[in-house]
Design a protein around this motif. Structure first.
Motif, mmCIF file in Angstrom:
data_model
loop_
_atom_site.group_PDB
_atom_site.id
_atom_site.type_symbol
_atom_site.label_atom_id
_atom_site.label_comp_id
_atom_site.label_asym_id
_atom_site.label_seq_id
_atom_site.Cartn_x
_atom_site.Cartn_y
_atom_site.Cartn_z
ATOM 1 N N VAL A 134 0.838 -1.209 0.000
ATOM 2 C CA VAL A 134 0.000 0.000 0.000
ATOM 3 C C VAL A 134 0.865 1.247 0.000
ATOM 4 C CG1 VAL A 134 -1.584 1.372 1.430
ATOM 5 C CG2 VAL A 134 -2.058 -1.042 1.006
ATOM 6 N N PHE A 135 1.904 1.257 0.845
ATOM 7 C CA PHE A 135 2.805 2.415 0.903
ATOM 8 C C PHE A 135 3.485 2.637 -0.443
ATOM 9 C CE2 PHE A 135 6.769 4.611 1.797
ATOM 10 C CZ PHE A 135 6.370 5.593 2.699
ATOM 11 N N TYR A 136 3.973 1.564 -1.034
ATOM 12 C CA TYR A 136 4.638 1.653 -2.338
ATOM 13 C C TYR A 136 3.691 2.182 -3.413
ATOM 14 C CZ TYR A 136 5.986 -0.471 -6.839
ATOM 15 O OH TYR A 136 6.253 -0.715 -8.170
ATOM 16 N N LEU A 137 2.489 1.635 -3.465
ATOM 17 C CA LEU A 137 1.527 2.018 -4.501
ATOM 18 C C LEU A 137 1.063 3.460 -4.335
ATOM 19 C CD1 LEU A 137 -0.217 1.022 -6.900
ATOM 20 C CD2 LEU A 137 -1.958 0.364 -5.227
ATOM 21 N N VAL A 138 0.717 3.842 -3.115
ATOM 22 C CA VAL A 138 0.161 5.169 -2.868
ATOM 23 C C VAL A 138 1.215 6.254 -3.065
ATOM 24 C CG1 VAL A 138 -0.791 6.685 -1.073
ATOM 25 C CG2 VAL A 138 -1.680 4.362 -1.348
ATOM 26 N N THR A 139 2.382 6.088 -2.463
ATOM 27 C CA THR A 139 3.388 7.150 -2.529
ATOM 28 C C THR A 139 3.941 7.337 -3.936
ATOM 29 O OG1 THR A 139 5.097 5.579 -1.817
ATOM 30 C CG2 THR A 139 4.051 6.925 -0.104
ATOM 31 N N ASN A 140 4.138 6.258 -4.667
ATOM 32 C CA ASN A 140 4.680 6.396 -6.014
ATOM 33 C C ASN A 140 3.631 6.875 -7.010
ATOM 34 O OD1 ASN A 140 7.619 5.469 -6.073
ATOM 35 N ND2 ASN A 140 6.638 3.864 -4.879
ATOM 36 N N THR A 141 2.383 6.507 -6.783
ATOM 37 C CA THR A 141 1.317 7.053 -7.626
ATOM 38 C C THR A 141 1.176 8.547 -7.384
ATOM 39 O OG1 THR A 141 0.125 4.942 -7.667
ATOM 40 C CG2 THR A 141 -1.144 6.930 -8.177
ATOM 41 N N ALA A 142 1.282 8.968 -6.126
ATOM 42 C CA ALA A 142 1.211 10.399 -5.812
ATOM 43 C C ALA A 142 2.379 11.144 -6.440
ATOM 44 C CB ALA A 142 1.202 10.598 -4.304
ATOM 45 N N ALA A 143 3.583 10.538 -6.411
ATOM 46 C CA ALA A 143 4.745 11.171 -7.035
ATOM 47 C C ALA A 143 4.529 11.335 -8.531
ATOM 48 C CB ALA A 143 5.995 10.332 -6.763
ATOM 49 N N TRP A 144 3.973 10.319 -9.162
ATOM 50 C CA TRP A 144 3.672 10.396 -10.598
ATOM 51 C C TRP A 144 2.668 11.504 -10.894
ATOM 52 C CZ3 TRP A 144 -1.331 9.024 -12.371
ATOM 53 C CH2 TRP A 144 -1.494 9.102 -13.757
ATOM 54 N N ALA A 145 1.674 11.656 -10.020
ATOM 55 C CA ALA A 145 0.602 12.633 -10.267
ATOM 56 C C ALA A 145 1.085 14.071 -10.171
ATOM 57 C CB ALA A 145 -0.542 12.393 -9.285
ATOM 58 N N VAL A 146 2.075 14.344 -9.307
ATOM 59 C CA VAL A 146 2.504 15.737 -9.092
ATOM 60 C C VAL A 146 3.814 16.072 -9.790
ATOM 61 C CG1 VAL A 146 1.290 15.828 -6.880
ATOM 62 C CG2 VAL A 146 3.716 15.200 -6.925
ATOM 63 N N ASP A 147 4.592 15.058 -10.154
ATOM 64 C CA ASP A 147 5.889 15.299 -10.793
ATOM 65 C C ASP A 147 5.696 15.393 -12.304
ATOM 66 O OD1 ASP A 147 8.476 15.329 -11.745
ATOM 67 O OD2 ASP A 147 9.203 13.808 -10.336
ATOM 68 N N LYS A 148 5.839 16.579 -12.849
ATOM 69 C CA LYS A 148 5.572 16.809 -14.265
ATOM 70 C C LYS A 148 6.664 16.261 -15.178
ATOM 71 C CE LYS A 148 1.776 18.661 -13.113
ATOM 72 N NZ LYS A 148 0.565 17.798 -13.201
ATOM 73 N N THR A 149 7.769 15.759 -14.615
ATOM 74 C CA THR A 149 8.768 15.112 -15.459
ATOM 75 C C THR A 149 8.314 13.719 -15.890
ATOM 76 O OG1 THR A 149 9.957 14.234 -13.538
ATOM 77 C CG2 THR A 149 10.647 16.401 -14.384
ATOM 78 N N TYR A 150 7.283 13.192 -15.207
ATOM 79 C CA TYR A 150 6.675 11.938 -15.650
ATOM 80 C C TYR A 150 5.564 12.256 -16.639
ATOM 81 C CZ TYR A 150 8.859 9.433 -11.719
ATOM 82 O OH TYR A 150 9.755 8.882 -10.838
ATOM 83 N N ALA A 151 5.481 11.482 -17.713
ATOM 84 C CA ALA A 151 4.348 11.619 -18.630
ATOM 85 C C ALA A 151 3.080 11.206 -17.904
ATOM 86 C CB ALA A 151 4.573 10.735 -19.855
ATOM 87 N N GLN A 152 2.038 12.015 -18.052
ATOM 88 C CA GLN A 152 0.781 11.716 -17.356
ATOM 89 C C GLN A 152 -0.032 10.699 -18.155
ATOM 90 O OE1 GLN A 152 0.155 13.115 -14.105
ATOM 91 N NE2 GLN A 152 2.343 13.370 -14.542
ATOM 92 N N THR A 153 0.599 9.558 -18.351
ATOM 93 C CA THR A 153 0.005 8.437 -19.083
ATOM 94 C C THR A 153 0.262 7.162 -18.298
ATOM 95 O OG1 THR A 153 2.051 8.035 -20.323
ATOM 96 C CG2 THR A 153 0.459 9.589 -21.301
ATOM 97 N N LEU A 154 -0.296 6.066 -18.782
ATOM 98 C CA LEU A 154 -0.062 4.779 -18.128
ATOM 99 C C LEU A 154 1.420 4.405 -18.160
ATOM 100 C CD1 LEU A 154 -1.303 2.320 -16.736
ATOM 101 C CD2 LEU A 154 -1.653 1.294 -19.004
ATOM 102 N N ALA A 155 2.091 4.742 -19.272
ATOM 103 C CA ALA A 155 3.527 4.468 -19.375
ATOM 104 C C ALA A 155 4.319 5.296 -18.364
ATOM 105 C CB ALA A 155 4.014 4.759 -20.794
ATOM 106 N N GLY A 156 3.906 6.558 -18.166
ATOM 107 C CA GLY A 156 4.572 7.397 -17.174
ATOM 108 C C GLY A 156 4.350 6.884 -15.769
ATOM 109 N N TRP A 157 3.133 6.419 -15.499
ATOM 110 C CA TRP A 157 2.843 5.831 -14.175
ATOM 111 C C TRP A 157 3.697 4.592 -13.950
ATOM 112 C CZ3 TRP A 157 0.716 0.996 -12.937
ATOM 113 C CH2 TRP A 157 0.385 0.829 -11.593
ATOM 114 N N TRP A 158 3.832 3.762 -14.986
ATOM 115 C CA TRP A 158 4.646 2.551 -14.855
ATOM 116 C C TRP A 158 6.108 2.896 -14.619
ATOM 117 C CZ3 TRP A 158 3.732 -2.117 -13.510
ATOM 118 C CH2 TRP A 158 4.656 -3.133 -13.755
ATOM 119 N N GLN A 159 6.578 3.955 -15.247
ATOM 120 C CA GLN A 159 7.953 4.404 -14.999
ATOM 121 C C GLN A 159 8.126 4.810 -13.544
ATOM 122 O OE1 GLN A 159 9.224 7.835 -17.264
ATOM 123 N NE2 GLN A 159 11.086 8.082 -16.039
#
Length: 200
Positions: free
Chosen positions: A114-139
């Motif tokens: 849960v910690f891994y999923l929630v914190t990294n998903t939150a990082a993906w959502a706010v960090d604009k260096t990640y593409a806001q796509t499924l591929a960016g979330w997977w990265q």
């Protein structure tokens, strides 16, 4: 109670030393403390003890990081982490209702995930260096930023520490129950249960 308080104090001490001297990333006993606290502390108000310990140590560590690295945690980041520890508390409460070694390890594994999923998903959502796509979330969930160790590396450390410290805390508390003459998971099952005699 004494065992729980001693373990809480040792947890805080270890966390401060590990973060400032050992610098082992994501190897912390805090998740295990919150999870096991709900399993073994019967008085629900005592469940706040791990959170008080966490908040106090966070305040000190935040000051240390600002002084040493000019980096501090944002309030949203802290609240998100506390929410994950709250989820671990809830999982511990569920395990306490039907306690077994498999339930304890399964709950610790779930809390870590849960910690891994929630914190990294939150990082993906706010960090604009990640593409806001499924591929960016997977990265964000696997590789992370190329200039840092991979996200999986941090998750591996979290998982190992959560399972290790959960095992340590559970063994200590079960041993305390055994010494107090209370039911314990450390009590070996009787291979020769007494025969029951029924009156005809």
């Amino acid at each position: 109670m004494l065992y729980a308080l001693v373990m809480t104090a040792l947890t805080v001490a270890y966390r401060l030393v590990a973060a400032t001297a050992l610098e082992i990333p994501n190897f912390s006993p805090v998740m295990a403390l919150a999870f096991c606290g709900a399993i073994y502390l019967r008085e629900k108000w005592l469940w706040a003890v791990p959170f008080v310990a966490l908040i106090l140590s966070d305040l000190w560590l935040n000051h240390y990081y600002l002084a040493q690295y000019d980096y501090g945690w944002a309030l949203k980041e802290l609240l998100l982490r506390y929410g994950c520890y709250g989820a671990a508390l809830g999982l511990g409460w569920l395990v306490s209702r039907r306690k077994s070694w498999s339930a304890i390890f399964g709950g610790a594994l779930a809390a870590s995930f849960v910690f891994y999923l929630v914190t990294n998903t939150a990082a993906w959502a706010v960090d604009k260096t990640y593409a806001q796509t499924l591929a960016g979330w997977w990265q964000a969930m696997t590789i992370g930023h190329p200039e840092y160790p991979s996200t999986i590396f941090f998750f591996k450390n979290s998982l190992i520490s959560d399972l290790s410290f959960t095992t340590l805390f559970a063994v200590v508390m079960e041993y305390a129950a055994l010494r107090a003459g209370k039911p314990s998971l450390l009590t070996p099952a009787n291979p020769h249960p007494p025969k029951l005699h029924y009156a005809h």
